[in-house]
Design a protein around this motif. Sequence first.
Motif, PDB file in Angstrom:
ATOM      1  N   ILE A  94      38.119  45.862  46.848  1.00 44.32           N
ATOM      2  CA  ILE A  94      38.261  44.898  47.599  1.00 44.32           C
ATOM      3  C   ILE A  94      39.112  43.449  46.687  1.00 44.32           C
ATOM      4  O   ILE A  94      40.458  42.913  46.772  1.00 44.32           O
ATOM      5  CB  ILE A  94      36.999  44.283  48.345  1.00 44.32           C
ATOM      6  N   LEU A  95      38.382  43.218  45.235  1.00 44.99           N
ATOM      7  CA  LEU A  95      38.896  42.957  44.725  1.00 44.99           C
ATOM      8  C   LEU A  95      40.836  43.424  43.852  1.00 44.99           C
ATOM      9  O   LEU A  95      41.136  42.332  43.969  1.00 44.99           O
ATOM     10  CB  LEU A  95      37.656  42.098  43.434  1.00 44.99           C
ATOM     11  N   VAL A  96      40.676  44.502  43.842  1.00 46.79           N
ATOM     12  CA  VAL A  96      41.934  44.789  43.096  1.00 46.79           C
ATOM     13  C   VAL A  96      42.869  44.891  44.537  1.00 46.79           C
ATOM     14  O   VAL A  96      43.990  43.197  44.038  1.00 46.79           O
ATOM     15  CB  VAL A  96      41.710  46.208  42.833  1.00 46.79           C
ATOM     16  N   TRP A  97      42.928  44.853  45.864  1.00 45.95           N
ATOM     17  CA  TRP A  97      43.265  44.183  47.023  1.00 45.95           C
ATOM     18  C   TRP A  97      43.723  43.179  46.785  1.00 45.95           C
ATOM     19  O   TRP A  97      44.800  42.721  46.880  1.00 45.95           O
ATOM     20  CB  TRP A  97      42.575  45.496  47.801  1.00 45.95           C
ATOM     21  N   ALA A  98      42.825  42.390  46.218  1.00 47.79           N
ATOM     22  CA  ALA A  98      43.411  40.774  46.628  1.00 47.79           C
ATOM     23  C   ALA A  98      43.933  40.379  45.416  1.00 47.79           C
ATOM     24  O   ALA A  98      44.948  38.952  45.969  1.00 47.79           O
ATOM     25  CB  ALA A  98      41.602  39.922  46.570  1.00 47.79           C
ATOM     26  N   LYS A  99      43.998  41.064  44.238  1.00 44.03           N
ATOM     27  CA  LYS A  99      44.374  40.414  43.543  1.00 44.03           C
ATOM     28  C   LYS A  99      46.380  40.384  43.614  1.00 44.03           C
ATOM     29  O   LYS A  99      47.022  40.092  43.146  1.00 44.03           O
ATOM     30  CB  LYS A  99      43.834  40.992  42.165  1.00 44.03           C
ATOM     31  N   LYS A 100      46.209  41.701  44.128  1.00 48.94           N
ATOM     32  CA  LYS A 100      48.069  42.234  44.603  1.00 48.94           C
ATOM     33  C   LYS A 100      48.477  41.898  45.157  1.00 48.94           C
ATOM     34  O   LYS A 100      49.698  41.211  44.957  1.00 48.94           O
ATOM     35  CB  LYS A 100      47.389  44.022  44.382  1.00 48.94           C
ATOM     36  N   ALA A 101      47.592  41.156  46.070  1.00 47.52           N
ATOM     37  CA  ALA A 101      48.137  40.526  47.867  1.00 47.52           C
ATOM     38  C   ALA A 101      48.350  38.796  47.254  1.00 47.52           C
ATOM     39  O   ALA A 101      48.875  38.370  48.230  1.00 47.52           O
ATOM     40  CB  ALA A 101      47.430  40.784  48.911  1.00 47.52           C
ATOM     41  N   GLY A 102      47.959  38.529  45.467  1.00 44.66           N
ATOM     42  CA  GLY A 102      47.732  37.350  45.649  1.00 44.66           C
ATOM     43  C   GLY A 102      46.380  36.044  45.765  1.00 44.66           C
ATOM     44  O   GLY A 102      46.907  34.768  46.356  1.00 44.66           O
ATOM     45  N   ARG A 103      45.640  37.166  46.319  1.00 40.47           N
ATOM     46  CA  ARG A 103      44.713  36.006  47.409  1.00 40.47           C
ATOM     47  C   ARG A 103      43.302  35.720  45.584  1.00 40.47           C
ATOM     48  O   ARG A 103      42.851  34.251  46.242  1.00 40.47           O
ATOM     49  CB  ARG A 103      44.184  37.402  48.085  1.00 40.47           C
ATOM     50  N   ILE A 104      43.540  35.907  44.665  1.00 46.41           N
ATOM     51  CA  ILE A 104      42.091  35.859  43.850  1.00 46.41           C
ATOM     52  C   ILE A 104      43.711  35.519  42.446  1.00 46.41           C
ATOM     53  O   ILE A 104      44.255  36.428  42.512  1.00 46.41           O
ATOM     54  CB  ILE A 104      41.640  36.268  43.929  1.00 46.41           C
ATOM     55  N   LYS A 105      43.870  34.906  41.502  1.00 46.23           N
ATOM     56  CA  LYS A 105      44.020  34.381  40.411  1.00 46.23           C
ATOM     57  C   LYS A 105      44.204  35.511  39.585  1.00 46.23           C
ATOM     58  O   LYS A 105      45.283  36.148  38.602  1.00 46.23           O
ATOM     59  CB  LYS A 105      43.745  33.011  39.771  1.00 46.23           C
ATOM     60  N   THR A 106      42.136  35.886  39.414  1.00 49.58           N
ATOM     61  CA  THR A 106      41.802  36.743  37.968  1.00 49.58           C
ATOM     62  C   THR A 106      41.387  38.043  38.448  1.00 49.58           C
ATOM     63  O   THR A 106      39.735  37.134  38.871  1.00 49.58           O
ATOM     64  CB  THR A 106      41.836  36.241  36.563  1.00 49.58           C
ATOM     65  N   LEU A 107      40.837  39.056  38.444  1.00 47.79           N
ATOM     66  CA  LEU A 107      40.103  39.962  38.246  1.00 47.79           C
ATOM     67  C   LEU A 107      38.875  39.373  37.627  1.00 47.79           C
ATOM     68  O   LEU A 107      38.166  40.849  37.953  1.00 47.79           O
ATOM     69  CB  LEU A 107      40.243  42.016  38.430  1.00 47.79           C
ATOM     70  N   LYS A 108      39.321  39.817  36.511  1.00 53.26           N
ATOM     71  CA  LYS A 108      38.561  39.812  34.962  1.00 53.26           C
ATOM     72  C   LYS A 108      37.408  38.502  35.311  1.00 53.26           C
ATOM     73  O   LYS A 108      35.953  39.402  35.077  1.00 53.26           O
ATOM     74  CB  LYS A 108      39.556  39.391  33.928  1.00 53.26           C
ATOM     75  N   ASP A 109      37.534  37.577  35.610  1.00 47.07           N
ATOM     76  CA  ASP A 109      36.619  35.919  35.822  1.00 47.07           C
ATOM     77  C   ASP A 109      35.897  36.465  37.258  1.00 47.07           C
ATOM     78  O   ASP A 109      34.423  36.707  36.839  1.00 47.07           O
ATOM     79  CB  ASP A 109      37.277  34.685  35.681  1.00 47.07           C
ATOM     80  N   ILE A 110      36.385  37.215  37.886  1.00 48.00           N
ATOM     81  CA  ILE A 110      35.667  37.603  39.234  1.00 48.00           C
ATOM     82  C   ILE A 110      34.101  38.854  38.547  1.00 48.00           C
ATOM     83  O   ILE A 110      32.900  38.564  39.353  1.00 48.00           O
ATOM     84  CB  ILE A 110      36.368  37.926  40.269  1.00 48.00           C
ATOM     85  N   LEU A 111      34.964  39.471  38.477  1.00 47.41           N
ATOM     86  CA  LEU A 111      34.192  41.189  38.120  1.00 47.41           C
ATOM     87  C   LEU A 111      32.869  40.417  36.497  1.00 47.41           C
ATOM     88  O   LEU A 111      31.852  40.720  37.212  1.00 47.41           O
ATOM     89  CB  LEU A 111      34.709  41.913  37.007  1.00 47.41           C
ATOM     90  N   ASP A 112      33.390  39.350  35.832  1.00 44.81           N
ATOM     91  CA  ASP A 112      32.783  38.973  34.618  1.00 44.81           C
ATOM     92  C   ASP A 112      31.138  37.800  35.229  1.00 44.81           C
ATOM     93  O   ASP A 112      31.075  38.381  35.245  1.00 44.81           O
ATOM     94  CB  ASP A 112      33.299  38.452  33.527  1.00 44.81           C
ATOM     95  N   ASP A 113      32.167  37.528  36.470  1.00 41.60           N
ATOM     96  CA  ASP A 113      30.660  36.297  37.185  1.00 41.60           C
ATOM     97  C   ASP A 113      29.733  37.515  37.697  1.00 41.60           C
ATOM     98  O   ASP A 113      28.086  37.220  38.095  1.00 41.60           O
ATOM     99  CB  ASP A 113      31.635  35.364  38.283  1.00 41.60           C
ATOM    100  N   LEU A 114      30.312  37.864  38.553  1.00 49.77           N
ATOM    101  CA  LEU A 114      29.824  39.413  39.078  1.00 49.77           C
ATOM    102  C   LEU A 114      28.518  40.035  38.534  1.00 49.77           C
ATOM    103  O   LEU A 114      27.526  40.017  38.949  1.00 49.77           O
ATOM    104  CB  LEU A 114      30.386  40.515  40.218  1.00 49.77           C
ATOM    105  N   ILE A 115      29.081  40.717  37.122  1.00 51.71           N
ATOM    106  CA  ILE A 115      28.575  42.112  36.588  1.00 51.71           C
ATOM    107  C   ILE A 115      26.985  40.470  36.106  1.00 51.71           C
ATOM    108  O   ILE A 115      25.734  41.031  35.176  1.00 51.71           O
ATOM    109  CB  ILE A 115      29.177  41.795  35.519  1.00 51.71           C
ATOM    110  N   THR A 116      27.657  39.040  35.463  1.00 51.42           N
ATOM    111  CA  THR A 116      26.572  37.872  33.715  1.00 51.42           C
ATOM    112  C   THR A 116      25.421  37.468  35.719  1.00 51.42           C
ATOM    113  O   THR A 116      24.727  36.974  35.218  1.00 51.42           O
ATOM    114  CB  THR A 116      26.732  37.308  33.249  1.00 51.42           C
ATOM    115  N   SER A 117      26.247  37.183  36.723  1.00 53.76           N
ATOM    116  CA  SER A 117      25.327  35.997  37.484  1.00 53.76           C
ATOM    117  C   SER A 117      25.080  37.018  38.634  1.00 53.76           C
ATOM    118  O   SER A 117      24.113  36.229  39.943  1.00 53.76           O
ATOM    119  CB  SER A 117      25.666  35.133  37.726  1.00 53.76           C
ATOM    120  N   GLY A 118      25.951  38.222  38.910  1.00 53.10           N
ATOM    121  CA  GLY A 118      25.046  38.291  40.757  1.00 53.10           C
ATOM    122  C   GLY A 118      24.616  39.619  40.848  1.00 53.10           C
ATOM    123  O   GLY A 118      24.404  40.713  41.325  1.00 53.10           O
ATOM    124  N   ASN A 119      24.052  39.933  39.078  1.00 60.96           N
ATOM    125  CA  ASN A 119      23.546  41.621  38.316  1.00 60.96           C
ATOM    126  C   ASN A 119      24.598  42.576  39.955  1.00 60.96           C
ATOM    127  O   ASN A 119      23.884  43.416  40.496  1.00 60.96           O
ATOM    128  CB  ASN A 119      22.252  41.343  39.925  1.00 60.96           C
TER     129      ASN A 119
END
Length: 106
Positions: free
Chosen positions: A63-88
């Motif tokens: 879903i996040l890859v789709w959102a990035k390709k569709a221009g819905r999010i700016k950076t995938l890396k930041d979101i993935l990093d946040d999920l990993i560090t704070s979202g378990n």
Amino acid sequence: WVEVMEVGNKNLVKALQEFVDSGESEAISLALEIKADLILMDEKEARVLARKYRLNVMGTVGILVWAKKAGRIKTLKDILDDLITSGNFRISNAIYKHALKEVGEK
């Protein structure tokens, strides 16, 4: 755009609960009932089971890859990093790297 629906086939839900939790078993049952184009699941066992029923499965990373390709999010890396560090959120290094490559990030 989100609609809450109740599963009709309670027997299938119970049968699937031998393999996955109740939420996942209800999601798979409902997807089959409504002939869903796509089901969103992250747990490996649930994804495998959904595919056995010939359902198209996508997870959070997809879903996040789709959102990035569709221009819905700016950076995938930041979101993935946040999920990993704070979202378990657990993700393999290979999938992490593949997702970033898919959207042209490093």
